[in-house]
Design a protein around this motif. Structure first.
Motif, short mmCIF file in Angstrom:
data_model
loop_
_atom_site.label_atom_id
_atom_site.label_comp_id
_atom_site.label_asym_id
_atom_site.label_seq_id
_atom_site.Cartn_x
_atom_site.Cartn_y
_atom_site.Cartn_z
N ARG A 82 0.83 -1.20 0.00
CA ARG A 82 0.00 0.00 0.00
C ARG A 82 0.87 1.25 0.00
NH1 ARG A 82 -3.99 0.73 4.05
NH2 ARG A 82 -2.35 0.33 5.53
N TRP A 83 0.50 2.22 -0.84
CA TRP A 83 1.18 3.51 -0.95
C TRP A 83 0.18 4.61 -0.68
CZ3 TRP A 83 6.15 5.18 -1.90
CH2 TRP A 83 7.08 4.16 -2.08
N GLU A 84 0.59 5.53 0.17
CA GLU A 84 -0.22 6.69 0.55
C GLU A 84 0.54 7.94 0.14
OE1 GLU A 84 -1.82 8.55 4.76
OE2 GLU A 84 0.15 7.61 4.69
N THR A 85 -0.06 8.76 -0.70
CA THR A 85 0.49 10.10 -0.95
C THR A 85 -0.47 11.06 -0.27
OG1 THR A 85 -0.65 10.30 -3.07
CG2 THR A 85 1.61 9.48 -3.13
N PHE A 86 0.08 12.08 0.38
CA PHE A 86 -0.81 12.94 1.17
C PHE A 86 -0.23 14.33 1.36
CE2 PHE A 86 2.07 10.80 4.00
CZ PHE A 86 2.37 11.70 5.01
N HIS A 87 -1.14 15.26 1.64
CA HIS A 87 -0.80 16.63 2.01
C HIS A 87 -1.53 16.91 3.31
CE1 HIS A 87 -1.64 21.12 1.68
NE2 HIS A 87 -0.38 20.99 2.01
N THR A 88 -0.78 17.13 4.38
CA THR A 88 -1.37 17.40 5.69
C THR A 88 -1.79 18.86 5.76
OG1 THR A 88 -0.06 15.67 6.71
CG2 THR A 88 -0.94 17.37 8.18
N VAL A 89 -3.05 19.07 6.17
CA VAL A 89 -3.59 20.43 6.23
C VAL A 89 -3.86 20.90 7.65
CG1 VAL A 89 -4.52 20.32 3.88
CG2 VAL A 89 -5.93 19.58 5.80
N GLY A 90 -3.73 20.01 8.65
CA GLY A 90 -3.96 20.42 10.02
C GLY A 90 -3.79 19.26 10.99
N ALA A 91 -3.90 19.58 12.25
CA ALA A 91 -3.78 18.58 13.32
C ALA A 91 -5.16 18.04 13.68
CB ALA A 91 -3.13 19.21 14.55
N ALA A 92 -5.17 16.88 14.32
CA ALA A 92 -6.41 16.27 14.82
C ALA A 92 -6.16 15.80 16.24
CB ALA A 92 -6.83 15.12 13.93
N THR A 93 -7.22 15.63 16.99
CA THR A 93 -7.09 15.22 18.39
C THR A 93 -7.21 13.72 18.60
OG1 THR A 93 -9.45 15.60 18.74
CG2 THR A 93 -7.95 17.44 19.24
N SER A 94 -7.44 12.96 17.52
CA SER A 94 -7.56 11.51 17.64
C SER A 94 -6.78 10.82 16.54
CB SER A 94 -9.04 11.10 17.56
OG SER A 94 -9.57 11.44 16.30
N TYR A 95 -6.50 9.54 16.76
CA TYR A 95 -5.77 8.75 15.76
C TYR A 95 -6.59 8.66 14.48
CZ TYR A 95 -2.81 5.10 13.79
OH TYR A 95 -1.96 4.39 12.98
N TYR A 96 -7.86 8.27 14.61
CA TYR A 96 -8.80 8.21 13.49
C TYR A 96 -9.92 9.18 13.76
CZ TYR A 96 -6.85 3.74 11.92
OH TYR A 96 -6.02 2.75 11.46
N ALA A 97 -10.72 9.45 12.73
CA ALA A 97 -11.96 10.20 12.92
C ALA A 97 -12.86 9.36 13.79
CB ALA A 97 -12.61 10.47 11.57
N SER A 98 -13.85 9.98 14.38
CA SER A 98 -14.76 9.24 15.25
C SER A 98 -15.41 8.10 14.47
CB SER A 98 -15.83 10.16 15.83
OG SER A 98 -16.74 10.53 14.80
N GLN A 99 -15.62 7.00 15.13
CA GLN A 99 -16.25 5.85 14.48
C GLN A 99 -17.66 6.20 14.02
OE1 GLN A 99 -14.87 3.04 13.52
NE2 GLN A 99 -12.93 3.77 14.32
N ALA A 100 -18.29 7.21 14.64
CA ALA A 100 -19.63 7.60 14.21
C ALA A 100 -19.63 8.05 12.76
CB ALA A 100 -20.16 8.71 15.11
N MET A 101 -18.51 8.61 12.30
CA MET A 101 -18.43 9.04 10.91
C MET A 101 -18.36 7.84 9.98
SD MET A 101 -15.78 12.22 11.16
CE MET A 101 -15.93 12.60 9.41
N CYS A 102 -17.93 6.70 10.50
CA CYS A 102 -17.71 5.52 9.65
C CYS A 102 -18.84 4.51 9.74
CB CYS A 102 -16.42 4.82 10.07
SG CYS A 102 -14.99 5.85 9.95
#
Length: 162
Positions: free
Chosen positions: A110-130
């Motif tokens: 797996r390859w991830e290319t990314f541009h970070t635009v800010g910080a977050a307070t959790s490892y993942y987004a809340s599970q409610a979003m998923c």
């Protein structure tokens, strides 16, 4: 200038932090209960480790872009390489918010290319979003140009990210 990215799953975060801190002669730039990241200039790498219950070893490789334009250029290169490119705009992962493009090489790395635009307070987004606990929200495969218009999934394709 882009930065190479390596993400390892580790069995013992504290021991791994000690090892890599000594190896890199630097403290992690980010340190959490389940994650650590070094932003090194020599070699120029974003080196991350996490202890999230996955099998130890290489989780994925990637390239961190410094701008949205650089991310778009990397996306065109991924597309030219022939893999399916999956955009993920506004992803929350590894205590950061990023726009991402995912693909796999011919042997499934797996390859991830990314541009970070800010910080977050959790490892993942809340599970409610998923949806369900432990679920992932993989965006549908689409052309590279769709990264700016892709829905904000909040979760990584596959299983882990960063």
């Amino acid at each position: 200038m882009n930065r190479f990215h390596v993400h390892l799953n580790v069995a013992d975060l504290a021991s791994s932090i000690r090892f890599y801190t000594a190896l890199f002669a630097a403290e992690p730039a980010v340190r959490k209960d389940d994650y650590a990241k070094w932003m090194l200039d020599d070699p120029r790498v974003n080196f991350a480790i996490s202890q999230t219950g996955r099998n130890p070893g290489v989780d994925h490789l990637g390239i961190q872009a410094e701008s949205g334009d650089e991310l778009a250029e990397l996306g065109h290169r991924l597309d030219a390489a022939g893999g399916t490119v999956m955009p993920e705009a506004g992803a929350v992962c590894c205590y950061a918010q990023s726009d991402k493009l995912w693909t796999e090489d011919p042997q499934g790395t797996r390859w991830e290319t990314f541009h970070t635009v800010g910080a977050a307070t959790s490892y993942y987004a809340s599970q409610a979003m998923c949806g369900t606990e432990g679920a992932t929200c993989a965006p549908a495969a689409s052309p590279v140009e769709a990264v700016a218009a892709a829905p904000r999934s909040g979760c990584a394709p596959g299983s882990a990210c960063c």
